[in-house]
Structures are given as C-alpha cells and as structure tokens.
Write a protein that holds these residues in place. Structure first.
Motif: not given
Length: 526
Positions: A499-509
């Motif tokens: 989840f921290p990696i996905i958050k850094a990448e941008g969940v919406r995008q």
C-alpha cells in the motif's frame, strides 16, 4: 512657407528611411557572410577578448533538445527524428558506457523496441535470449517461463552489455540527417517567465554554449542534476548491487535469469554474452563492505558463495579472485512531475524502481512510444503553455504500465529479502511456493514482471493471492491461536509492503486513470 517646411521635412524623413534601409541591408550581408563561415552547425560565435571567454549562441535550429543519450535519450532521438523533428542531443560522454545494470530487457520492452523500429540494436552485440527465470531457495528451485506462446518466435527477453546496446542506438540515431549528437555537459535549463527555452551547456573543449528549442526533454539518467526544477525527487536507496562477471560458466537453466533468495537479500545471475555471466549481489543499505581492504572479497566468499547453486561456485570464486568487483547504489523514485512549459522529464531522471526485476528499460521504451504518439499530431511546438497543458495527459496515460512495473519491483524486493520476523518469513516462503505451483499462479506474476501484461489490478490480486495462500498454509490442517495470529500478521505485513508503494505511485492515476481530466486531453489545433 508651410508647404516648403513640409517638403523639407519629407525629404529629411525619406533620407533617414533610406539610410536605415542601407544600414540594415549592410548588417544582413555581414550576417549572411558570417553564417556561411559557420554553416556546419548554424551558430553565431560571440567572443569576448577582454574577458578571455568564448561563448556561442544557438541559432534555434532544433525543434527538440534532448539532454542525455542513454537508453531513453538515444531511443527518443531516433524516434522523433524518424517523425521529421530536428533533434539536438547533448550527451556528457559519447564513449561506450560501462555499467553493471541495464543489461536485461524484458520481452515487453523488446516489443516496444520493435514498435520503435530499434529491434536491430540488439543484433551483432552478442545479446542472449531470455525465456524466463529460475528461482532458488534453500536448495529448491522453480523454473518460471515467460508466457510467449501467442507471440512470434523472435519475441523473448534479451540480455547484453549495456554499453554495446546504447552505442548501437546512438549510431542508429546518428544516421538520420535531422538528428545531431553532440558531446557536452548541460549545466542548466534556460527559463524565461517560467517557460524553458533551451539549455546552457559546455562542450568537451570548455566552450559555453546556449542552445534554444521550443521543447527540451531531460533524460540524463539516475544522477540527473536538472530534475529538481521539473519534479519533486524523493529518492530512496534501499540497497546496493555488487557486480561480478563469471567467465565460461554455464547456468543450470540455459537462457533463464537466476534469482537466489539469499540471506540477507537476493542474488542474480544472467548471461550477457556467449562467454560472460553477470552476477549481481544485493547488499541492503547504502554502505557496502570495502573493496580496497579485502572486506568485500571476504563477504562474498564467506556469506554469499555458500548460498549460490553448486554449479556456479567455482566460477564465482574465480571472479572474486580476479578482483573486478564493482558497486552501484539501487535507487527508487516515484514520478512526481511539475508540469513545466517547454520541458519534459523521461527515463531514470524522472522515475526509478529497484532494478531487481529489470523493468527500467521497459518503462522508458513504453514512455517513448506514448510520447511519440502524443506529439505526432503537433506540428508547431512553439506554443509552450498549450503544449504543456496537453502533455499533462502523458503523466496520466503512462501510469498503469509504469506504476505496475514500479510497484512489482518494490514489493518483490521487500518480499524476497530475508527477515527475522516470522510473518515476513512465511510471506517469503509463500511467494516461492505460490510461483512454484505453475499455471496461472506463475504465468500471471511472470506476465507482470516481463511487461507483457502490466495491469495494476492483476498485480494487486496476485500479490494478495500470495498472502492468502500463505495464511491457508498456516491454518491447514488444523488452525491454532498462534497460527491464526501469525496469519493475521502476514496479511498486515503484506498490506504494509504494497500500500505505501501504491500510494506513492498514485492510487487514482494507477487504477482509475480514466477519472483524471488530463486522460481525455486532445491535441491542440495547429
């Protein structure tokens, strides 16, 4: 009397106008003579004898300036040059690079290479085909092949000497008459009222030159000194690679990359020529044992060597004895751009991930295909603000592919590293056992890793399938309070990884790019 005054004034004005015309014509003739003398590079040289400085001003003869001629820069130069753009590439060092990373191109990246018309760049460099991976853990191994059944027989991964590959792409770009490669060090971007107008650079002779173009694309690699003005860099260095070359060594699984789940972290082997096998030993943290005083050689012999497949042991020790040991920090940096009129970031200058999965070149080539397609309808690049607004769609459209590969690299690295935590140990074992099952359990993750099917939702589902599989192993045949608690911690730990990696990448995008307004941005009318 008034008529006479008007007549005299008219004659005087006409004389001034004629004098101005003659003066401008004379200046034009001088300029033409000067440009003929410098016709080769179409630049006007301005010298200051008093200061002893030689400075040149670009004649604005390029549509696009590309900073850097590595994998991304060279591929981009050839691609845009083929589309008829006048491209000026400025590279710090045009000699053949010598690196220990960027040596494995996944099949998904090779497909993008074909799409760009650059597939011949992996020929005549002794590149080796790669058909998948072999995973090792505590004496057991699992063979994971790329799902290539639906593709042409030429489609596979490729491993090679990074420098040879880059030189072939540079040579191919240089064959285009509208692409100019120049050796020089870009020191700064030229900005006027918030719009990037070009670059300031030094040639290898020390001359300071100003080059202008309506669009500047910065792809000067992981050590970029220009990225800070175009993005918010959050660089993490989780580990370092220690590189060796094993000579005349046959891998247990031919034409496959080998990943050893060692302690404390993974060890990689893959062939980069007919007689050479690259070994990369991951060392967690930013400090590695010293090479000069023998600490590194001792570490490799005592800690690493006992963990590698027995068939590779003698070649590994021989490579250590030879002494050509090199190190490279592994960087990770999510893409956090500042949309800037007149400029764009690309490649490792813009976005990095742990090189464990070899996804960097796939991301870069995928970005180039996307950028080429976005720029094709645009004939005039001079309206910087409108172009910048339009190219915001690039940052959204690239996300599903780039973020999937980035997230997979970060998550796999954390799962593959050894840990004293029992929950992390269970997750690591569950991952190995899940991939060993074959079928969809190996084809799905390997499709993600290879860039053949980089879909975020597939990554998310397979990652948590591994976690659930791990919990199931714990609870069968009979659950106990201890095992239930360990299973809960395993799920919690898996969430804490991804989840921290996905958050850094941008969940919406990453998962819902179609909800971002820029996704639908159309090319401006010329």
């Amino acid at each position: 009397m008034v008529m006479i005054d008007q007549y005299i004034f008219g004659c005087f004005a006409a004389s001034l106008f004629g004098f101005a015309l003659l003066y401008n014509l004379r200046r034009k003739i001088r300029r033409t003579r000067g440009s003929k003398a410098a016709a080769k590079d179409e630049r006007v040289k301005i010298s200051s004898a008093a200061a002893g400085v030689s400075r040149q001003e670009s004649g604005g003869d390029a549509d696009i300036i590309i900073v850097g001629a590595g994998v991304a820069g060279a591929a981009l130069a050839h691609t845009l040059g083929k589309d008829g753009r006048r491209v000026h590439v400025i590279e710090r060092d045009l000699t053949e690079p010598d690196r220990i990373v960027g040596e494995l191109l996944q099949p998904g990246g090779y497909l993008k290479l074909i799409e760009l018309g650059l597939e011949d760049c992996v020929r005549d460099i002794d590149a080796q085909r790669v058909y998948g991976y072999a995973l090792y853990k505590e004496g057991k191994d699992a063979k994971l092949s790329y799902p290539l059944e639906k593709f042409d027989s030429d489609i596979a991964g490729r491993s090679f000497h990074n420098g040879r590959f880059i030189q072939r792409m540079r040579e191919k770009a240089a064959t285009l008459s509208n692409v100019r490669l120049e050796q020089g060090t870009v020191t700064s971007l030229i900005e006027e009222e918030g719009i990037v107008k070009g670059v300031q650079y030094k040639t290898k002779n020390g001359e300071e030159i100003t080059a202008h173009a309506p669009l500047t694309i910065v792809c000067d690699g992981c050590f970029s000194n220009l990225r800070r003005s175009l993005c918010s860099p959050q660089v993490d260095i989780p580990s370092c690679f220690v590189g060796l070359i094993l000579e005349n060594c046959e891998l247990p699984h031919v034409n496959h990359g080998h990943v050893v789940l060692g302690d404390p972290s993974p060890i990689l082997f893959y062939q980069i020529s007919t007689t050479e096998t690259r070994c990369l030993v991951d060392v967690p943290g930013q400090k590695v044992p010293s090479i000069s005083n023998g600490e590194m050689a001792n570490y490799l012999k005592t800690v690493v060597a006992p963990q590698i497949p027995p068939q590779l042991y003698d070649s590994f020790i021989a490579a250590i004895e030879k002494g050509n040991i090199r190190t490279m920090p592994n960087r990770s940096m999510p893409a956090i751009p500042h949309p800037t009129p007149g400029a764009l970031l690309l490649g490792d200058a813009f976005n990095m991930r742990h090189p464990l999965t070899g996804g960097g070149m796939t991301v870069a080539l995928s970005d180039i295909v996307l950028l080429r397609d976005l720029l094709r309808p645009i004939h005039d690049l001079h309206d910087s603000s409108t172009l910048c607004n339009y190219l915001e769609s690039f940052y959204t459209l690239r996300k599903p592919v780039a973020s999937t590969i980035n997230t997979l690299a970060g998550a796999l690295y954390k799962v593959f590293c050894a840990s004293p935590d029992p929950a992390r140990k269970e997750m690591r074992q569950a991952c190995f056992d899940y991939l060993s099952l074959g079928g969809i359990c190996s084809n799905g993750p390997v499709s993600l890793l290879s860039g053949l099917n980089p879909r975020p939702i597939s990554l998310f589902l397979h990652f948590f399938a591994v976690a659930v599989y791990g919990v199931g192993r714990l609870l069968l045949p009979f659950p106990s309070p201890q095992k239930i608690w360990l299973g809960a911690r395993l799920l919690s730990g898996a969430s804490g990884i991804i989840f921290p990696i996905i958050k850094a990448e941008g969940v919406r995008q990453m998962f819902f790019p179609a909800t971002v307004p820029a996704y639908y941005r159309a090319a401006p009318a010329n």
